[in-house]
Design a protein around this motif. Structure first.
Motif, PDB file in Angstrom:
ATOM      1  N   LYS A 214     -46.389  -8.404 -13.525  1.00  8.91           N
ATOM      2  CA  LYS A 214     -45.284  -8.076 -12.626  1.00  8.91           C
ATOM      3  C   LYS A 214     -45.825  -7.538 -11.314  1.00  8.91           C
ATOM      4  N   TYR A 215     -47.138  -7.653 -11.127  1.00  6.69           N
ATOM      5  CA  TYR A 215     -47.779  -7.217  -9.899  1.00  6.69           C
ATOM      6  C   TYR A 215     -48.516  -8.366  -9.231  1.00  6.69           C
ATOM      7  N   PRO A 216     -47.802  -9.292  -8.630  1.00  5.66           N
ATOM      8  CA  PRO A 216     -48.504 -10.342  -7.894  1.00  5.66           C
ATOM      9  C   PRO A 216     -49.189  -9.737  -6.672  1.00  5.66           C
ATOM     10  N   LEU A 217     -50.036 -10.539  -6.017  1.00  3.43           N
ATOM     11  CA  LEU A 217     -50.848 -10.031  -4.911  1.00  3.43           C
ATOM     12  C   LEU A 217     -49.995  -9.332  -3.855  1.00  3.43           C
ATOM     13  N   LYS A 218     -48.824  -9.893  -3.587  1.00  8.64           N
ATOM     14  CA  LYS A 218     -47.963  -9.331  -2.545  1.00  8.64           C
ATOM     15  C   LYS A 218     -47.593  -7.886  -2.882  1.00  8.64           C
ATOM     16  N   LYS A 219     -47.223  -7.665  -4.155  1.00  9.52           N
ATOM     17  CA  LYS A 219     -46.858  -6.315  -4.574  1.00  9.52           C
ATOM     18  C   LYS A 219     -48.068  -5.389  -4.546  1.00  9.52           C
ATOM     19  N   MET A 220     -49.270  -5.976  -4.873  1.00 11.26           N
ATOM     20  CA  MET A 220     -50.476  -5.144  -4.894  1.00 11.26           C
ATOM     21  C   MET A 220     -50.816  -4.650  -3.495  1.00 11.26           C
ATOM     22  N   VAL A 221     -50.695  -5.540  -2.507  1.00 13.78           N
ATOM     23  CA  VAL A 221     -50.987  -5.143  -1.132  1.00 13.78           C
ATOM     24  C   VAL A 221     -49.987  -4.081  -0.673  1.00 13.78           C
ATOM     25  N   ALA A 222     -48.705  -4.299  -1.000  1.00 15.09           N
ATOM     26  CA  ALA A 222     -47.682  -3.326  -0.629  1.00 15.09           C
ATOM     27  C   ALA A 222     -47.980  -1.976  -1.279  1.00 15.09           C
ATOM     28  N   PHE A 223     -48.444  -2.037  -2.543  1.00 19.31           N
ATOM     29  CA  PHE A 223     -48.749  -0.825  -3.299  1.00 19.31           C
ATOM     30  C   PHE A 223     -49.925  -0.080  -2.660  1.00 19.31           C
ATOM     31  N   ALA A 224     -50.943  -0.845  -2.202  1.00 16.93           N
ATOM     32  CA  ALA A 224     -52.110  -0.234  -1.562  1.00 16.93           C
ATOM     33  C   ALA A 224     -51.699   0.449  -0.262  1.00 16.93           C
ATOM     34  N   LEU A 225     -50.881  -0.224   0.527  1.00 19.22           N
ATOM     35  CA  LEU A 225     -50.420   0.367   1.789  1.00 19.22           C
ATOM     36  C   LEU A 225     -49.615   1.631   1.512  1.00 19.22           C
ATOM     37  N   GLU A 226     -48.761   1.533   0.506  1.00 17.67           N
ATOM     38  CA  GLU A 226     -47.942   2.672   0.097  1.00 17.67           C
ATOM     39  C   GLU A 226     -48.850   3.848  -0.265  1.00 17.67           C
ATOM     40  N   GLY A 227     -49.891   3.537  -1.031  1.00 17.74           N
ATOM     41  CA  GLY A 227     -50.813   4.586  -1.469  1.00 17.74           C
ATOM     42  C   GLY A 227     -51.464   5.267  -0.287  1.00 17.74           C
ATOM     43  N   VAL A 228     -52.005   4.476   0.617  1.00 18.30           N
ATOM     44  CA  VAL A 228     -52.731   5.065   1.743  1.00 18.30           C
ATOM     45  C   VAL A 228     -51.792   5.874   2.627  1.00 18.30           C
ATOM     46  N   THR A 229     -50.664   5.279   2.994  1.00 23.23           N
ATOM     47  CA  THR A 229     -49.809   5.983   3.946  1.00 23.23           C
ATOM     48  C   THR A 229     -49.062   7.144   3.295  1.00 23.23           C
ATOM     49  N   SER A 230     -48.954   7.142   1.974  1.00 23.74           N
ATOM     50  CA  SER A 230     -48.296   8.281   1.324  1.00 23.74           C
ATOM     51  C   SER A 230     -49.245   9.454   1.169  1.00 23.74           C
ATOM     52  N   LEU A 231     -50.534   9.150   1.052  1.00 26.92           N
ATOM     53  CA  LEU A 231     -51.454  10.216   0.674  1.00 26.92           C
ATOM     54  C   LEU A 231     -52.240  10.775   1.835  1.00 26.92           C
ATOM     55  N   SER A 232     -52.434   9.996   2.879  1.00 26.41           N
ATOM     56  CA  SER A 232     -53.379  10.455   3.883  1.00 26.41           C
ATOM     57  C   SER A 232     -52.943  10.099   5.291  1.00 26.41           C
ATOM     58  N   VAL A 233     -53.311  10.929   6.243  1.00 22.05           N
ATOM     59  CA  VAL A 233     -53.001  10.633   7.639  1.00 22.05           C
ATOM     60  C   VAL A 233     -54.256  10.145   8.346  1.00 22.05           C
ATOM     61  N   LYS A 234     -55.264   9.771   7.545  1.00 20.64           N
ATOM     62  CA  LYS A 234     -56.519   9.343   8.131  1.00 20.64           C
ATOM     63  C   LYS A 234     -56.366   8.137   9.072  1.00 20.64           C
ATOM     64  N   PRO A 235     -55.535   7.141   8.718  1.00 23.44           N
ATOM     65  CA  PRO A 235     -55.367   6.019   9.658  1.00 23.44           C
ATOM     66  C   PRO A 235     -54.904   6.462  11.046  1.00 23.44           C
ATOM     67  N   LEU A 236     -54.047   7.494  11.089  1.00 24.35           N
ATOM     68  CA  LEU A 236     -53.607   7.985  12.397  1.00 24.35           C
ATOM     69  C   LEU A 236     -54.787   8.544  13.177  1.00 24.35           C
ATOM     70  N   ARG A 237     -55.628   9.286  12.440  1.00 25.06           N
ATOM     71  CA  ARG A 237     -56.801   9.883  13.082  1.00 25.06           C
ATOM     72  C   ARG A 237     -57.764   8.785  13.529  1.00 25.06           C
TER      73      ARG A 237
END
Ligand code: UDP
Ligand code: MG
Length: 325
Positions: A214-237
């Motif tokens: 139930k996790y095709p690649l599209k969902k996995m990428v969305a999940f990864a983005l969700e993970g990064v942007t939920s947990l860290s503000v490093k991309p902003l930095r």
């Protein structure tokens, strides 16, 4: 000794093919734990139906009717794996002393639950199931998943390597989790923030024995983005760093251009100009996009929408004393 009522929480989305077998294995495991005195008589297997379009909920209803060991929670619609899991954990929090969360497809090793429970009885609050090898996964799944963990770490989202959502949590840890109010939910990043005593149990991850991921690649990428942007503000930095770097480059470019101008040949250089317009334009759009991601999150968080709604509960029907199985 701490209380030992165990709830095994299983989120299910279109799992009609695997559910009967999963229920059989989990029921067997839980009965054995109860018989060995490691889990209390009121322990249950809790299936959370995440708005399945197939017969999943009917199957759960049947299981519950036939055997009080099985309970069910029917969400009002599909809210995704993480929200379904949270719904199950929050339901179990009021009834259990410990929960084990696992997938419906038996990829998580049911036999690793014993070791988890042993550690809980020794006073550990959170036990992470960590897969010792990914042999069973396809090459594609393995490489993308490992790249995912690496990238997450690089971008400042700390997670337990090779740990998905197969874990034991004590009631104290669940109470901690309940205090994290975020709507953009990425459990495997939040749980390490809870703290308390933690430990790890290694297991071999098997193959999904029926049905499709139930996790095709599209969902996995969305999940990864969700993970990064939920947990860290490093991309902003990183954007700030990038801006600074480009500023330095532009200083060099200015010096170069002035020198070219002084030498009297300014017509050439169209290529470099055009290139930099594209480059800078692209970088600006990218940076705006990243900022937009966070802005969107803030917007959603500020609404404080409910993370799940329950349509129906198939709960523990037994009296206060529980049933011995
Ligand atoms: N799942 C869910 N809601 C969804 C997608 C998945 O509750 O929208 C459940 C699914 O039923 C399974 C678990 O999440 O129990 C993990 O999904 P799956 O096994 O398909 O993922 P994979 O192992 O391929 O990463
Ligand atoms: Mg799976």
């Amino acid at each position: 000794m701490p209380g030992n009522t165990l709830y095994i929480v299983v989120p299910c989305y279109n799992e009609e093919e695997v559910l009967p077998e999963t229920a059989r294995r989990l029921g067997e495991k839980l009965r054995a734990l109860i018989a060995a005195g490691k889990a209390g008589p009121r322990s249950r297997v809790l299936f959370v139906n995440d708005g399945s379009k197939d017969r999943t909920w009917e199957i759960v209803r049947g299981l519950h009717g036939g055997d009080g060991l099985f309970c069910g929670l029917d969400l009002s619609r599909n809210r995704g794996h993480q929200n379904a899991l949270l719904a199950g954990l929050m339901y179990a929090r009021e009834r259990a002393d410990m929960t084990v969360s696992m997938d419906a497809d038996l990829q998580d090793d049911v036999d690793a639950v014993d070791a988890m429970v042993d550690k809980y009885l020794d006073g550990v609050d959170i036990v992470y199931g960590v897969r010792s090898s990914r042999e069973a996964d396809t090459f594609f799944k393995r490489t993308t998943a490992e790249a995912f963990y690496r990238l997450m770490g690089l971008l400042g989202a700390e997670t337990v390597f090779n740990h998905a959502d197969f874990r034991l949590m004590s009631r104290r840890a669940l109470d901690g989790l309940a205090q994290f109010k975020e709507v953009n939910l990425f459990l495997r990043g939040i749980v390490p923030m809870i703290g308390y005593r933690t430990d790890v149990v290694e297991y071999r991850r098997g193959e999904r024995f029926a049905g499709e991921s139930k996790y095709p690649l599209k969902k996995m990428v969305a999940f990864a983005l969700e993970g990064v942007t939920s947990l860290s503000v490093k991309p902003l930095r990183m954007i700030t760093g990038l801006g600074f770097l480009i500023f330095l480059v532009s200083l060099g470019m200015i010096a170069y251009n002035v020198a070219r101008w002084a030498a009297g040949n300014t017509v050439t250089g169209w290529a470099s100009l055009a290139c930099s317009v594209w480059l800078i334009g692209g970088l600006i759009l990218l940076s705006l996009g990243v900022i937009g991601e966070y802005l969107g999150k803030l917007y959603l968080e500020s609404k404080g929408r409910p993370r799940f709604l329950v349509r129906e509960e198939l709960g523990d029907q037994d009296g206060e004393n529980g049933t011995e199985f």
